[in-house]
Design an enzyme around this catalytic site. Structure first.
Site, short mmCIF file in Angstrom:
data_model
loop_
_atom_site.label_atom_id
_atom_site.label_comp_id
_atom_site.label_asym_id
_atom_site.label_seq_id
_atom_site.Cartn_x
_atom_site.Cartn_y
_atom_site.Cartn_z
N GLU A 24 -5.06 -2.17 13.97
CA GLU A 24 -5.62 -1.23 12.99
C GLU A 24 -6.97 -0.74 13.48
O GLU A 24 -7.79 -1.52 13.97
CB GLU A 24 -5.87 -1.90 11.63
CG GLU A 24 -4.66 -2.06 10.77
CD GLU A 24 -4.98 -2.72 9.43
OE1 GLU A 24 -6.09 -2.53 8.90
OE2 GLU A 24 -4.10 -3.45 8.94
N ARG B 42 3.74 0.15 13.00
CA ARG B 42 3.49 -1.19 12.47
C ARG B 42 3.58 -1.13 10.95
O ARG B 42 2.82 -0.40 10.32
CB ARG B 42 2.10 -1.68 12.90
CG ARG B 42 1.68 -2.96 12.22
CD ARG B 42 0.30 -3.44 12.69
NE ARG B 42 -0.07 -4.65 11.99
CZ ARG B 42 -1.09 -4.77 11.13
NH1 ARG B 42 -1.87 -3.73 10.88
NH2 ARG B 42 -1.32 -5.91 10.53
N ASN C 261 -1.63 -10.58 8.60
CA ASN C 261 -2.67 -9.58 8.73
C ASN C 261 -3.96 -10.13 8.13
O ASN C 261 -4.01 -10.47 6.94
CB ASN C 261 -2.30 -8.30 7.97
CG ASN C 261 -3.40 -7.26 8.06
OD1 ASN C 261 -3.61 -6.67 9.11
ND2 ASN C 261 -4.15 -7.06 6.97
N GLU C 262 -5.00 -10.22 8.93
CA GLU C 262 -6.36 -10.52 8.46
C GLU C 262 -6.45 -11.69 7.48
O GLU C 262 -6.80 -11.50 6.30
CB GLU C 262 -6.95 -9.28 7.80
CG GLU C 262 -6.98 -8.06 8.69
CD GLU C 262 -7.77 -6.89 8.08
OE1 GLU C 262 -8.11 -6.95 6.88
OE2 GLU C 262 -8.07 -5.93 8.80
N GLU D 171 -5.53 1.90 -1.44
CA GLU D 171 -6.57 1.21 -0.69
C GLU D 171 -7.11 0.01 -1.51
O GLU D 171 -8.29 -0.10 -1.80
CB GLU D 171 -7.66 2.22 -0.29
CG GLU D 171 -8.89 1.68 0.44
CD GLU D 171 -8.63 0.90 1.73
OE1 GLU D 171 -7.50 0.88 2.23
OE2 GLU D 171 -9.59 0.27 2.20
N TRP D 172 -6.21 -0.90 -1.88
CA TRP D 172 -6.56 -2.15 -2.54
C TRP D 172 -7.54 -1.94 -3.70
O TRP D 172 -7.30 -1.07 -4.53
CB TRP D 172 -7.08 -3.17 -1.50
CG TRP D 172 -6.13 -3.32 -0.35
CD1 TRP D 172 -6.32 -2.89 0.94
CD2 TRP D 172 -4.82 -3.93 -0.36
NE1 TRP D 172 -5.22 -3.19 1.72
CE2 TRP D 172 -4.29 -3.83 0.96
CE3 TRP D 172 -4.02 -4.54 -1.33
CZ2 TRP D 172 -3.02 -4.32 1.30
CZ3 TRP D 172 -2.76 -5.03 -0.99
CH2 TRP D 172 -2.29 -4.93 0.30
N TRP E 104 -5.00 3.22 11.72
CA TRP E 104 -4.85 3.05 10.28
C TRP E 104 -5.37 4.32 9.62
O TRP E 104 -6.54 4.60 9.74
CB TRP E 104 -5.65 1.84 9.78
CG TRP E 104 -5.39 1.62 8.32
CD1 TRP E 104 -6.07 2.15 7.27
CD2 TRP E 104 -4.31 0.87 7.76
NE1 TRP E 104 -5.49 1.77 6.09
CE2 TRP E 104 -4.41 0.98 6.37
CE3 TRP E 104 -3.25 0.10 8.31
CZ2 TRP E 104 -3.50 0.36 5.50
CZ3 TRP E 104 -2.38 -0.51 7.45
CH2 TRP E 104 -2.51 -0.38 6.05
N TYR F 179 -13.03 -1.69 12.52
CA TYR F 179 -13.34 -0.37 11.95
C TYR F 179 -14.74 0.14 12.26
O TYR F 179 -14.99 1.33 12.24
CB TYR F 179 -13.17 -0.42 10.42
CG TYR F 179 -11.71 -0.46 10.00
CD1 TYR F 179 -11.02 -1.66 9.96
CD2 TYR F 179 -11.03 0.71 9.70
CE1 TYR F 179 -9.67 -1.70 9.61
CE2 TYR F 179 -9.68 0.68 9.34
CZ TYR F 179 -9.01 -0.52 9.29
OH TYR F 179 -7.68 -0.55 8.96
N ASN G 36 -7.86 -5.95 14.43
CA ASN G 36 -8.21 -4.89 13.48
C ASN G 36 -9.73 -4.73 13.48
O ASN G 36 -10.46 -5.72 13.30
CB ASN G 36 -7.79 -5.26 12.05
CG ASN G 36 -6.30 -5.16 11.83
OD1 ASN G 36 -5.54 -4.86 12.76
ND2 ASN G 36 -5.87 -5.41 10.61
N GLN H 186 0.80 -1.22 0.00
CA GLN H 186 0.00 0.00 0.00
C GLN H 186 0.84 1.28 0.00
O GLN H 186 0.32 2.34 -0.31
CB GLN H 186 -0.96 0.00 1.19
CG GLN H 186 -1.99 -1.12 1.10
CD GLN H 186 -2.95 -1.12 2.27
OE1 GLN H 186 -2.67 -1.71 3.29
NE2 GLN H 186 -4.08 -0.44 2.13
C1 GBH Z 1 -7.90 -3.46 6.55
O1 GBH Z 1 -8.83 -4.33 6.05
C2 GBH Z 1 -6.59 -3.78 5.91
O2 GBH Z 1 -5.76 -4.52 6.77
C3 GBH Z 1 -5.87 -2.58 5.38
O3 GBH Z 1 -4.85 -2.99 4.54
C4 GBH Z 1 -6.88 -1.67 4.70
O4 GBH Z 1 -6.28 -0.60 4.05
C5 GBH Z 1 -7.82 -1.16 5.76
O5 GBH Z 1 -8.43 -2.21 6.41
C6 GBH Z 1 -8.91 -0.22 5.25
O6 GBH Z 1 -9.77 -0.90 4.39
O7 GBH Z 1 -18.07 -8.73 6.16
O8 GBH Z 1 -18.35 -8.99 3.79
O9 GBH Z 1 -19.16 -6.97 4.85
C7 GBH Z 1 -10.13 -4.23 6.52
C8 GBH Z 1 -10.94 -4.87 5.48
C9 GBH Z 1 -13.12 -4.53 4.89
C10 GBH Z 1 -12.51 -6.54 6.03
C11 GBH Z 1 -14.53 -4.81 5.15
C12 GBH Z 1 -13.93 -6.86 6.23
C13 GBH Z 1 -16.15 -6.42 5.52
C14 GBH Z 1 -16.65 -7.32 4.48
N1 GBH Z 1 -12.29 -5.13 5.88
N2 GBH Z 1 -14.76 -6.19 5.26
S1 GBH Z 1 -18.16 -8.05 4.88
#
Ligand code: GBH
Length: 478
Positions: free
Chosen positions: A381, A77, A169-170, A438-439, A431, A312, A310, A20
């Site tokens: 995160e 990190r 990670n995840e 952002e992927w 984060w 959000y 992690n 990233q």
């Molecule tokens: C993180 O992923 C990453 O580690 C990081 O690289 C990234 O930039 C950051 O977050 C921000 O996106 O349960 O089907 O509704 C978090 C990614 C995105 C994982 C939302 C779970 C929910 C999908 N998350 N997702 S769902």
């Protein structure tokens, strides 16, 4: 005595990931990872971009460290790009000294500035060669040996200087997004024609199982050969957001909310802390979910020195009627942003899945703490994007009120979990240090406390949220 603050030793700082931020995909011997390849497929990345330049951190790591210092961070990190360190990835492939030197330099620069490094060994960027040779995660026999050798190279090069290691990670994202939804590399979906060993009804569960075994094997190596001399800790980072029943009066929704947490967090967490997969998953997936052999269980159970978390946001969860499909990966539920009465989780952001809900953070910390017998937790995160940030004036971007408010809410919720619920939380990495790739969203979505001018030479300008985070922890860690 109840703690009223987080304490002096609480480790707070910022997180990033190699693909990233680094750019320089072909410099000094780095080879392709599955993300380099994935970005070249038309339509996979929202703005057609890639991590080819990103924040140019391969050339600007000293600037990144100076920025961290300016922001007052105690820890950083970051993740290592496997393809820089062992370009072809495998246990018999050559180590790239220039690649490893980059990370040694970064760690040295952090120490020279009094910042604690926290190293993620794997943040999604698998060497393409391993995917091509044997299907990456899908081949346990080959993959585990290659991953362990890669981890050994890092422990040997940096073990004396790094006390916090994160194996993965995840893994939920690598497996579900990579092998079921197809939103992330390598992009497998239920389209059977591109799958290599099975299809999306089996591949994510097999990939997850093999990741767990490789995590356990790397932890074993660390504990046997490095831990006593280097004195560090090692764990895995799991993602998961809090869930609330869509209709709290309906027992089916209450149960569904629990099941969703099990499919996202306990899939990996129970394996590590209890040596088995959650009953709800076994019930739905049957023998599509691998069983642990005795040998595998010995590697995986008890393999966390700390829990990396992690998170959000929160979601409302509604039970789905009817039998789950073979492609269902979240426990036969609907994931919603409004409850039965039309109440939203929180304000909208640029990320369709993310609506802030600070109280959910406290609840989730407690849920993890209760389920796993009060492990030491590092929040690795937490952060937010905000709606339409790219369209705001520079002045408004830097004022950053929405993100500041997010951090006030989430850091306070975490403090309540520590002081009122006795959760053993030792650190918090926001984060992210700066806007980055952002992927699948490309550069349209920004998560940074620092603005990165992608068209103006990648210059970095701290937003006000960086100040807010420093003030919050300045008060809480005294
Ligand atoms: C993180 O992923 C990453 O580690 C990081 O690289 C990234 O930039 C950051 O977050 C921000 O996106 O349960 O089907 O509704 C978090 C990614 C995105 C994982 C939302 C779970 C929910 C999908 N998350 N997702 S769902």
């Amino acid at each position: 005595m109840t703690r009223h603050t987080l304490g002096k030793d609480f480790l707070w700082g910022y997180a990033t990931a190699s693909y990233q931020i680094e750019g320089a995909p072909h410099e000094d011997g780095r080879a392709d990872s599955i993300w380099d390849t994935f970005c070249r497929i038309p339509g996979k990345i929202a703005d057609g971009s890639s991590g080819d330049v990103a924040c140019d951190s391969y050339h600007r790591y000293k600037e990144d460290v100076a920025l961290l210092k300016q922001l007052g961070a105690k820890a950083y990190r970051f993740s290592v790009s496997w393809s820089r360190v062992i370009p072809l990835g495998g246990r018999d492939d050559p180590v790239n000294e220039l690649g490893i030197q980059y990370y040694v330099n970064l760690v040295d620069e952090l120490h020279a500035n009094g910042i604690v490094p926290m190293v993620t060994i794997f943040h999604w960027d698998l060497p393409q060669a391993l995917h091509d040779r044997y299907g990456g995660f899908l081949n346990q026999k080959e993959y585990v040996q290659d991953y362990v050798r890669y981890a050994r190279v890092l422990f040997e090069a940096m073990g004396s200087k790094v006390k916090h290691w994160i194996t993965y990670n995840e893994p939920w994202c690598s497996t579900i997004h990579g092998y079921a939804i197809g939103l992330f590399a390598p992009g497998h979906t239920s389209d059977r024609s591109i799958s290599s060993v099975g299809d999306s009804s089996t591949e994510p569960w097999l990939a997850g199982h093999n990741i767990l075994v490789s995590h356990g094997a790397a932890v074993k190596l660390y504990r046997e050969e490095f831990k006593s001399k280097d004195g560090g800790m090692i764990g895995i980072t799991l993602n998961g957001d809090w869930t609330m029943p869509w209709d709290p009066e309906n027992p089916a929704d209450v149960e569904a909310a629990q099941r969703k947490l099990e499919f996202s967090i306990a899939w990996y967490g129970d394996a590590i802390y209890k040596g088995e997969y959650p009953t709800s998953m076994r019930k739905q997936l049957g023998d599509r979910l691998p069983e642990f052999t005795e040998e595998e269980r010995k590697l995986v159970q008890g393999s966390n020195d700390f829990y990396g978390m992690n998170t959000y946001c929160s979601n409302y969860i509604k039970h789905k009627s009817g039998a789950p499909t073979l492609e269902d990966y979240s426990g036969n539920v609907e994931i919603l942003l409004e409850n039965k009465d039309g109440k939203p989780v929180g304000p909208e952001t640029q990320s369709t899945w993310l609506q802030p809900d600070p109280p959910g953070f406290r609840s989730l910390l407690k849920w993890i703490s209760d389920r796993y017998d009060r492990p030491m937790i590092y929040v690795t995160e937490n952060g937010t994007s905000l709606k339409g940030e790219n369209d705001l004036s520079k002045e408004e971007i830097l004022k950053d009120e929405f993100r500041s408010e997010y951090f006030r809410g989430y850091v306070n919720a975490m403090t309540e979990a520590v002081t009122l619920d006795n959760v053993d939380c030792r650190g918090y990495m926001a984060w992210s240090l700066m806007d980055n790739f952002e992927w699948a969203e490309g550069y349209e979505t920004r998560f940074g406390v620092t603005y990165v001018d992608y068209k103006g030479g990648q210059t970095r300008t701290p937003k006000n949220s960086a100040k807010v985070v420093a003030q919050l922890f300045g008060n809480l860690c005294s």
